[in-house]
Design an enzyme around this catalytic site. Structure first.
Site, short mmCIF file in Angstrom:
data_model
loop_
_atom_site.label_atom_id
_atom_site.label_comp_id
_atom_site.label_asym_id
_atom_site.label_seq_id
_atom_site.Cartn_x
_atom_site.Cartn_y
_atom_site.Cartn_z
N CYS A 1 0.82 -1.22 0.00
CA CYS A 1 0.00 0.00 0.00
C CYS A 1 0.85 1.27 0.00
CB CYS A 1 -0.94 0.02 1.20
SG CYS A 1 -1.91 -1.47 1.35
N HIS B 223 -3.54 7.10 3.05
CA HIS B 223 -3.92 5.81 2.46
C HIS B 223 -5.29 5.43 3.03
CE1 HIS B 223 -4.12 1.73 1.27
NE2 HIS B 223 -3.74 1.22 2.42
N ASN C 136 -10.27 -0.35 0.44
CA ASN C 136 -8.81 -0.21 0.42
C ASN C 136 -8.30 -0.75 -0.92
OD1 ASN C 136 -6.06 -0.49 0.73
ND2 ASN C 136 -6.17 -1.42 2.76
O1 UT7 Z 1 -3.53 -1.37 3.68
C1 UT7 Z 1 -3.18 -1.96 4.90
C2 UT7 Z 1 -4.14 -3.10 5.14
N1 UT7 Z 1 -4.69 -3.33 6.38
C3 UT7 Z 1 -5.24 -2.48 7.27
O2 UT7 Z 1 -5.15 -1.29 7.23
C4 UT7 Z 1 -5.99 -3.12 8.37
C5 UT7 Z 1 -5.81 -2.49 9.72
N2 UT7 Z 1 -6.75 -3.06 10.66
C6 UT7 Z 1 -8.06 -2.73 10.65
O3 UT7 Z 1 -8.50 -1.93 9.84
C7 UT7 Z 1 -8.94 -3.34 11.71
O4 UT7 Z 1 -8.15 -4.04 12.61
C8 UT7 Z 1 -10.03 -4.30 11.12
C9 UT7 Z 1 -11.06 -3.48 10.39
C10 UT7 Z 1 -9.40 -5.32 10.19
C11 UT7 Z 1 -10.72 -5.02 12.25
O5 UT7 Z 1 -11.27 -4.09 13.17
P1 UT7 Z 1 -11.04 -4.28 14.74
O6 UT7 Z 1 -11.79 -3.21 15.41
O7 UT7 Z 1 -9.55 -4.34 14.96
O8 UT7 Z 1 -11.76 -5.63 15.01
P2 UT7 Z 1 -11.13 -6.97 15.60
O9 UT7 Z 1 -10.17 -7.57 14.67
O10 UT7 Z 1 -10.68 -6.66 16.98
O11 UT7 Z 1 -12.40 -7.89 15.63
C12 UT7 Z 1 -13.55 -7.57 16.40
C13 UT7 Z 1 -14.61 -8.64 16.13
C14 UT7 Z 1 -14.07 -10.05 16.17
O12 UT7 Z 1 -15.00 -10.84 16.83
P3 UT7 Z 1 -14.72 -11.35 18.34
O13 UT7 Z 1 -13.45 -12.13 18.26
O14 UT7 Z 1 -14.59 -10.08 19.14
O15 UT7 Z 1 -15.93 -12.14 18.64
C15 UT7 Z 1 -14.02 -10.44 14.71
O16 UT7 Z 1 -14.18 -11.82 14.50
O17 UT7 Z 1 -15.18 -8.45 14.85
C16 UT7 Z 1 -15.20 -9.69 14.16
N3 UT7 Z 1 -15.08 -9.46 12.71
C17 UT7 Z 1 -16.15 -9.26 11.91
N4 UT7 Z 1 -17.46 -9.23 12.16
C18 UT7 Z 1 -18.29 -9.00 11.14
C19 UT7 Z 1 -13.97 -9.37 11.96
N5 UT7 Z 1 -14.28 -9.12 10.68
C20 UT7 Z 1 -15.64 -9.05 10.63
C21 UT7 Z 1 -16.57 -8.81 9.60
N6 UT7 Z 1 -17.88 -8.80 9.89
N7 UT7 Z 1 -16.17 -8.59 8.32
#
Ligand code: UT7
Length: 310
Positions: free
Chosen positions: A112, A235, A265
């Site tokens: 990215c 980004h 993204n």
């Molecule tokens: O270009 C660079 C690429 N990457 C990035 O920039 C990613 C950077 N990270 C992020 O943007 C965030 O960490 C995410 C959007 C990927 C995730 O958000 P988060 O607030 O960090 O959520 P989390 O990973 O802590 O997950 C919270 C919950 C989890 O459930 P439990 O374990 O708390 O029960 C996940 O399983 O949300 C769940 N979850 C979803 N639920 C519904 C994860 N993905 C999804 C989804 N739909 N698509």
């Protein structure tokens, strides 16, 4: 001699995939995606278009916008992690299709951050006097390396292309400073193993820290402060990460580019796509101080500060 951006263009595929469409494909919800990421929909390229096709459309527009002919381009840099194949590079494919007969060509693999690496590289060639015009294309067809059963990654990404022609600009304008960086120890948090694999929380922490830091560093290198900044193009990975960079610079909401809700993204394409949209909307004007900042797999980061205009 100062190097700056003299032409821009973008291309996004027509097909729109909304959060509601994704609800039918996996266990996710529009509410979750919208509040956790800021994404509402993304564009997905069909089988008729690979990465080079997306890049070609954006590149054509950027060259036309610059008012030069393809034969005048000295170097083509394509930032992508989703090339049509390992080689020949997308840059070489574009060199042929554009008819950029004298151009050297190579791909840049910095995920990215790739467009930032491209702009910084082009600046060196132009300001050293080695080359006059460099075409930089940030392009991804991420949909082909996503696991459509993995809700942790599939909902985040989209396809698209943004391009810029860089060349000599008038005194005081152009790219004033850049910062590039890498931390290979974090490579394990975001990589491709057939599909994209990501530890979202770790990448999130890295991004919040690094985006803000890099903005401040690049301003210092240019002898500027956050008060000088007219517009920020971060980004487009997650609205919460983007907001952290905006707050670090004390900018009001309308001074930060936001295209993530429409495109998700798009990795190396997200910054140039946003640049095109903001310039076309009249939000970036001649002599504005614009900061662009990216981060991504590698892990890598990069930022640029420029005074807009030819
Ligand atoms: O270009 C660079 C690429 N990457 C990035 O920039 C990613 C950077 N990270 C992020 O943007 C965030 O960490 C995410 C959007 C990927 C995730 O958000 P988060 O607030 O960090 O959520 P989390 O990973 O802590 O997950 C919270 C919950 C989890 O459930 P439990 O374990 O708390 O029960 C996940 O399983 O949300 C769940 N979850 C979803 N639920 C519904 C994860 N993905 C999804 C989804 N739909 N698509």
């Amino acid at each position: 001699m100062n190097a700056g951006i003299i032409g821009i263009g973008k291309y996004v595929p027509e097909k729109v995939l909304t959060n509601h469409d994704l609800e039918k494909m996996m266990d996710t919800s529009d509410e979750w995606i919208r509040t956790r990421t800021g994404i509402e929909e993304r564009r997905i390229a069909d089988d008729s278009m690979d990465t080079s096709d997306l890049g070609f459309e954006a590149a054509k527009k950027a060259i036309e916008n610059a008012g030069i002919s393809p034969e005048e381009i000295d170097l083509i840099l394509v930032a992508t992690v989703t090339p049509d194949q390992p080689f020949p590079t997308v840059a070489c494919m574009l060199q042929e299709r554009l008819g950029a007969k004298k151009a050297a060509a190579m791909d840049i693999s910095a995920a990215c951050s790739g467009f930032m690496y491209g702009v910084a590289t082009a600046k060196q060639f132009i300001e050293s006097g080695a080359y006059k015009y460099v075409l930089i294309v940030g392009v991804e067809k991420l949909s082909k390396i996503l696991n459509w059963k993995d809700r942790n990654t599939a909902v985040l990404f989209g396809d698209g292309a943004g391009a810029a022609v860089m060349g000599p600009v008038s005194e005081g304008r152009g790219v004033l400073a850049f910062e590039l960086g890498a931390d290979g120890t974090g490579g394990k948090h975001l990589y491709q193993d057939e599909y994209v694999i990501m530890n979202g929380r770790e990448v999130f922490k890295f991004a919040v820290r690094q985006m803000g830091e890099s903005c401040m560093n690049v301003l210092e290198k240019a002898g500027l402060t956050k008060e000088d900044v007219d517009f920020l193009i971060p980004h487009q990975a997650n609205i919460r990460i983007m907001e952290s960079a905006r707050l670090r610079l004390d900018l009001p909401e309308e001074k930060m580019s936001k295209t993530i809700h429409k495109y998700g993204n798009t990795s190396a394409a997200s910054i140039p796509i946003s640049l095109v949209e903001e310039v076309e909307a009249g939000k970036i004007k001649d002599d504005d101080i614009v900061v662009m900042v990216g981060f991504g797999g590698g892990l890598t980061w990069g930022s640029i500060v420029m005074r807009w205009g030819r």
